[in-house]
Design an enzyme around this catalytic site. Structure first.
Site, short mmCIF file in Angstrom:
data_model
loop_
_atom_site.label_atom_id
_atom_site.label_comp_id
_atom_site.label_asym_id
_atom_site.label_seq_id
_atom_site.Cartn_x
_atom_site.Cartn_y
_atom_site.Cartn_z
N GLU A 150 0.83 -1.21 0.00
CA GLU A 150 0.00 0.00 0.00
C GLU A 150 0.87 1.27 0.00
O GLU A 150 1.14 1.85 1.05
CB GLU A 150 -0.94 0.04 1.21
N LYS A 183 -2.70 -2.00 -2.91
CA LYS A 183 -3.73 -1.11 -2.38
C LYS A 183 -3.30 0.31 -2.68
O LYS A 183 -2.29 0.80 -2.16
CB LYS A 183 -3.93 -1.32 -0.88
#
EC number: 4.1.2.13
Length: 295
Positions: free
Chosen positions: A174, A211
């Site tokens: 992420e 992400k």
């Protein structure tokens, strides 16, 4: 690796619920839920209260097969729901459990915030395997289109991801791009190229999830969505309202949600079970729709 969960995450219709608020963000999460800081005393009580909140969400009948996976905080992994460890409870509902493994963000440097060192990663991965965790999540933040900083963020993420894959888990990488930063689109372009370089260096049997902030330009991450080493690309809400995040998400083919605040923003400790379940069901349905029905 749990092959059944892998197949559902890769091919299933739904989204990832992010319930991984950690120590620093827990007081605000509880306050938003209607539990002010003077309602509990000390860290232990605080974590008891947030586990009650998460338990209420996870055990709700609305928390169903529209949820493909759920990201957990480390303490949540070690706690139980209805007599079962949280990951086992989720698995019985057909939901893959992920674990947040980062230790928070370092100070800003070169336009980014790297992760703080994860000194106990090996130990955490061993415990995660014992608790039947499917995957992990790690967060960094990009504030400016600084090539040096963005390369450092991606290299750090993939270095940790290698260890996670070796442990038999699927890492969610992420590298969030701050939605309020100037030149967000330029940061996304640099980020995509750095991610592609690292993806192309993976071995045939190595797979990651990504992400990412919803891109400024629709379908800007198409190459990442279609990459053979990417299990799934999921989007964070990043401070957008639920409605705004959903509308932007609908414009991106193959990208599903992994929302936190946008998922739980209408929930309150003061709601009756009927009110709570109705609010959660409405939020889940809207996010599900944005994840599976594209413009």
């Amino acid at each position: 690796m749990n092959n059944k969960q892998f197949d559902k995450i890769k091919n299933g219709k739904g989204f990832i619920a992010a319930l991984d608020q950690s120590g620093g963000s827990t007081p605000k999460a509880l306050a938003d839920y209607g539990v002010p800081e003077d309602a509990y005393s000390g860290e232990d009580e605080m974590f008891d209260r947030v586990h009650q909140m998460r338990t209420r969400i996870i055990t709700s009948p609305a928390f169903d097969d529209r949820i493909l996976g759920t990201i957990l905080f480390e303490q949540t992994m070690d706690r139980e729901i209805e007599g079962k460890y949280t990951a086992d409870y989720l698995a019985e509902k057909g939901i893959a459990p992920f674990l947040k493994v980062d230790k928070g963000l370092a100070d800003k440097e070169n336009g980014v915030q790297l992760m703080k060192p994860i000194h106990d990663l090996d130990e955490t991965l061993s415990r995660a395997t014992e608790r039947n965790i499917f995957g992990t999540k790690m967060r960094s933040v990009v504030h400016e289109p600084n090539p040096t900083g963005i390369k450092a963020v991606v290299d750090q993420q993939f270095e940790a991801a290698k260890k996670i894959m070796e442990a038999g888990l699927v890492p969610i990488i992420e590298p969030e791009v701050n939605i309020h930063s100037e030149d967000k689109e330029k940061s996304e372009e640099i980020l995509k190229e750095e991610i592609l370089q690292n993806l192309n260096s993976l071995a045939e049997d190595e797979h990651v999830m990504l992400k990412l902030s919803i891109p400024t330009k629709a379908n800007a991450f198409k190459e990442l969505v279609e990459h053979p080493h990417v299990v799934r690309v999921v989007a964070l809400s990043g401070g957008y309202s639920r409605d705004e995040a959903n509308e932007k998400l609908k414009e991106n083919e193959g990208v599903i949600a992994s929302f936190s605040r946008a998922l739980v923003s209408d929930l309150s400790a003061n709601q009756t079970d009927e009110e709570f379940n109705k609010s959660l069901d409405q939020a889940i349905e809207k996010i599900y729709d944005a994840s599976v029905n594209k413009k």
